[in-house]
Scaffold this active site. Structure first.
Site, PDB file in Angstrom:
ATOM      1  N   ARG A  56       0.823  -1.216   0.000  1.00 33.21           N
ATOM      2  CA  ARG A  56       0.000   0.000   0.000  1.00 33.21           C
ATOM      3  C   ARG A  56       0.860   1.271   0.000  1.00 33.21           C
ATOM      4  O   ARG A  56       0.396   2.349  -0.313  1.00 33.21           O
ATOM      5  CB  ARG A  56      -0.976  -0.013   1.195  1.00 33.21           C
ATOM      6  CG  ARG A  56      -1.939   1.169   1.226  1.00 33.21           C
ATOM      7  CD  ARG A  56      -3.175   0.952   2.126  1.00 33.21           C
ATOM      8  NE  ARG A  56      -2.912   0.135   3.294  1.00 33.21           N
ATOM      9  CZ  ARG A  56      -2.229   0.526   4.363  1.00 33.21           C
ATOM     10  NH1 ARG A  56      -1.746   1.749   4.436  1.00 33.21           N
ATOM     11  NH2 ARG A  56      -2.042  -0.298   5.375  1.00 33.21           N
ATOM     12  N   TYR A 109     -16.999  18.053 -13.094  1.00 31.51           N
ATOM     13  CA  TYR A 109     -17.386  16.648 -13.235  1.00 31.51           C
ATOM     14  C   TYR A 109     -18.346  16.287 -12.090  1.00 31.51           C
ATOM     15  O   TYR A 109     -18.089  16.640 -10.932  1.00 31.51           O
ATOM     16  CB  TYR A 109     -16.129  15.770 -13.180  1.00 31.51           C
ATOM     17  CG  TYR A 109     -16.447  14.311 -13.145  1.00 31.51           C
ATOM     18  CD1 TYR A 109     -16.960  13.676 -14.272  1.00 31.51           C
ATOM     19  CD2 TYR A 109     -16.268  13.566 -11.988  1.00 31.51           C
ATOM     20  CE1 TYR A 109     -17.276  12.327 -14.235  1.00 31.51           C
ATOM     21  CE2 TYR A 109     -16.580  12.217 -11.945  1.00 31.51           C
ATOM     22  CZ  TYR A 109     -17.087  11.615 -13.079  1.00 31.51           C
ATOM     23  OH  TYR A 109     -17.412  10.292 -13.048  1.00 31.51           O
ATOM     24  N   ASP A 185      -8.272  20.011 -12.829  1.00 29.42           N
ATOM     25  CA  ASP A 185      -8.631  18.727 -13.423  1.00 29.42           C
ATOM     26  C   ASP A 185      -8.363  18.828 -14.923  1.00 29.42           C
ATOM     27  O   ASP A 185      -9.065  19.531 -15.647  1.00 29.42           O
ATOM     28  CB  ASP A 185     -10.115  18.428 -13.134  1.00 29.42           C
ATOM     29  CG  ASP A 185     -10.543  17.042 -13.618  1.00 29.42           C
ATOM     30  OD1 ASP A 185      -9.924  16.515 -14.571  1.00 29.42           O
ATOM     31  OD2 ASP A 185     -11.514  16.497 -13.059  1.00 29.42           O
ATOM     32  N   LYS A 210      -9.593   7.884 -18.680  1.00 30.86           N
ATOM     33  CA  LYS A 210     -10.011   8.489 -19.953  1.00 30.86           C
ATOM     34  C   LYS A 210      -8.856   8.467 -20.969  1.00 30.86           C
ATOM     35  O   LYS A 210      -8.407   7.405 -21.335  1.00 30.86           O
ATOM     36  CB  LYS A 210     -10.558   9.887 -19.687  1.00 30.86           C
ATOM     37  CG  LYS A 210     -11.504   9.970 -18.466  1.00 30.86           C
ATOM     38  CD  LYS A 210     -12.814   9.238 -18.670  1.00 30.86           C
ATOM     39  CE  LYS A 210     -13.643   9.105 -17.395  1.00 30.86           C
ATOM     40  NZ  LYS A 210     -13.912  10.329 -16.662  1.00 30.86           N
TER      41      LYS A 210
HETATM   42  C1  LIG Z   1     -14.282  10.655 -15.284  1.00 26.21           C
HETATM   43  C2  LIG Z   1     -13.826  11.929 -14.698  1.00 26.21           C
HETATM   44  C3  LIG Z   1     -13.429  12.007 -13.349  1.00 26.21           C
HETATM   45  C4  LIG Z   1     -13.526  10.830 -12.396  1.00 26.21           C
HETATM   46  O1  LIG Z   1     -12.625   9.821 -12.729  1.00 26.21           O
HETATM   47  P1  LIG Z   1     -12.887   8.246 -12.433  1.00 26.21           P
HETATM   48  O2  LIG Z   1     -11.667   7.625 -13.017  1.00 26.21           O
HETATM   49  O3  LIG Z   1     -14.167   7.884 -13.115  1.00 26.21           O
HETATM   50  O4  LIG Z   1     -12.987   8.083 -10.963  1.00 26.21           O
HETATM   51  C5  LIG Z   1     -12.966  13.228 -12.875  1.00 26.21           C
HETATM   52  N1  LIG Z   1     -12.912  14.315 -13.677  1.00 26.21           N
HETATM   53  C6  LIG Z   1     -13.301  14.278 -14.973  1.00 26.21           C
HETATM   54  C7  LIG Z   1     -13.214  15.518 -15.801  1.00 26.21           C
HETATM   55  C8  LIG Z   1     -13.762  13.090 -15.524  1.00 26.21           C
HETATM   56  O5  LIG Z   1     -14.143  13.061 -16.808  1.00 26.21           O
END
Ligand SMILES: *Cc1c(COP(=O)(O)O)cnc(C)c1O
Length: 394
Positions: A56, A109, A185, A210
């Site tokens: 961890r 998000y 982000d 993504k």
């Molecule tokens: C999908 C997404 C998240 C969250 O990520 P996960 O991998 O689904 O936990 C955060 N910010 C944006 C802009 C996203 O598209």
């Protein structure tokens, strides 16, 4: 590792995605890092920071991806990999001191919004939601004349799903003047299109799920910073709260990262073509894509991004007896190549009416459809959209 920070800084990002995070260039070393499946490591005596210790705390399979992502974001330090984008969001929000204020885009998000709202409701911090494209309004919330200056500014640009564009340079400057930490982000853009650290942000966040991993087959997240103190705090949070990545997922993410530049190049070029064509289709009553010269965020996007990404949003016009939302659902069902599914940033093109999610803010129009353009042939993608749009009239 194969590429020093110094060497990486002299190479283009298309090269770094391929060359970073490889084992040493020594005879009989593998050219790809192995997957290390072990929950613990040999050790005696006092455990110090350099020790791997336990699964961890660290895993050698995380290192190459963390190093590559740090280099791509232009950071002085390796990134930190997490179990998901939201595990990274949780770690980043933990930087807000008790009773501090968080300024966040109304159209962040949805998962980040739900987490921040729930923590704020429990009294951990104060949440101030803002239209992130309205620079003056954001600045007013960062340092209110009569109250608590913000402890953190959360940026998402372009926002998900409204594609609003924040003036990152101006807002990070104002946030720092107010004493706030800035988290951006960068999921929609990736470091190949936008580098928030160079625009003044303190921490960059990714849903690695993504574009970075890029094949819709893993869920992972990451944070990147050049600030050693912030990184130590975030790493401690990851270790103690346990939002760690599985070794196989980490390995897949690095494998996906190798083709990021090619994928971005193709999907961005296709998004630009599709945006132009969709904008003039009679069944489309609204479109947001920062690459369109007519988009309200176009000039700002141009000043801080090297491209415009490959996400676009359309609003579907009501037709016959159908409301815009029903027409949007009919459009999505009539597609044969585009995949009707949530998420984005994979090799395959995905499409979704966002308000099918009950957590989506009602300020997102109910006929808004988000398109994540993949790497298929652009004419095939257009034909499919065109037949489904044309079928709305029948
Ligand atoms: C999908 C997404 C998240 C969250 O990520 P996960 O991998 O689904 O936990 C955060 N910010 C944006 C802009 C996203 O598209």
């Amino acid at each position: 590792m194969s590429l020093s920070q110094h060497h990486a800084a002299s190479l283009s990002a298309e090269t770094v995605v391929v060359a970073a995070g490889r084992p040493p260039r020594e005879r009989d070393e593998p050219v790809n890092p192995p997957i290390v499946l072990s929950s613990t490591y040999f050790g005696t005596g006092a455990l110090d920071d350099g020790d791997r210790g336990y699964g961890r705390y660290s895993n050698p399979t995380w290192d190459p991806f963390e190093e590559a992502l740090g280099q791509l974001e232009g950071a002085a330090l390796p990134g930190l990999l997490y179990a998901s984008g939201l595990a990274a969001v949780s770690s980043a929000l933990s930087l807000i001191p008790a009773g501090g204020a968080l300024v966040m885009p109304t159209h962040s998000y949805s998962g980040s919004l739900v987490m921040a709202s729930e923590l704020a409701e429990k009294g951990f911090f104060e949440l101030r939601l803002v239209d992130i494209a309205d620079t003056d309004a954001v600045i007013a919330q960062l340092a209110p004349a009569d109250g608590n200056p913000a402890a953190m500014l959360w940026l998402e640009s372009p926002t998900n799903p409204m594609l609003g564009i924040a003036d990152i340079r101006a807002l990070t400057q104002a946030a720092h003047d107010a004493g706030a930490v800035v988290v951006t982000d960068n999921t929609f853009s990736t470091p190949l299109v936008q580098q928030p650290l160079s625009l003044g942000s303190d921490v960059v966040l990714h849903s690695v799920t993504k574009y970075l991993a890029g094949h819709s087959d893993v869920v992972l997240g990451a944070l990147v910073t050049s600030n050693q103190e912030l990184r130590d705090t975030l790493l401690h949070h990851r270790t103690i709260h346990g939002g760690i990545a599985g070794p196989f997922e980490a390995w897949l993410a690095l494998r996906g990262l190798r083709t990021l530049a090619l994928r971005i190049e193709r999907s961005q070029a296709s998004a630009a073509v599709l945006a132009e064509r969709l904008a003039s289709h009679p069944r489309v009553e609204g479109i947001r894509y920062p690459g369109l010269a007519t988009d309200p965020g176009h000039d700002r996007a141009k000043s801080q991004m090297s491209g415009f990404g490959s996400i676009l949003c359309i609003q579907v016009a009501p037709v016959g007896g159908l409301s815009g939302a029903d027409a949007a659902d009919k459009l999505v069902r009539a597609l044969q190549l585009w995949l009707p599914a949530t998420s984005l940033g994979g090799v395959e093109s995905l499409i979704e009416r966002r308000r099918r999610h009950t957590a989506e803010p009602v300020s997102v129009p109910d006929n808004l459809v988000r398109l994540s353009v993949g790497i298929e042939n652009v004419e095939d993608l257009w034909s499919d959209l065109q037949q489904a749009l044309d079928a709305l009239d029948s």
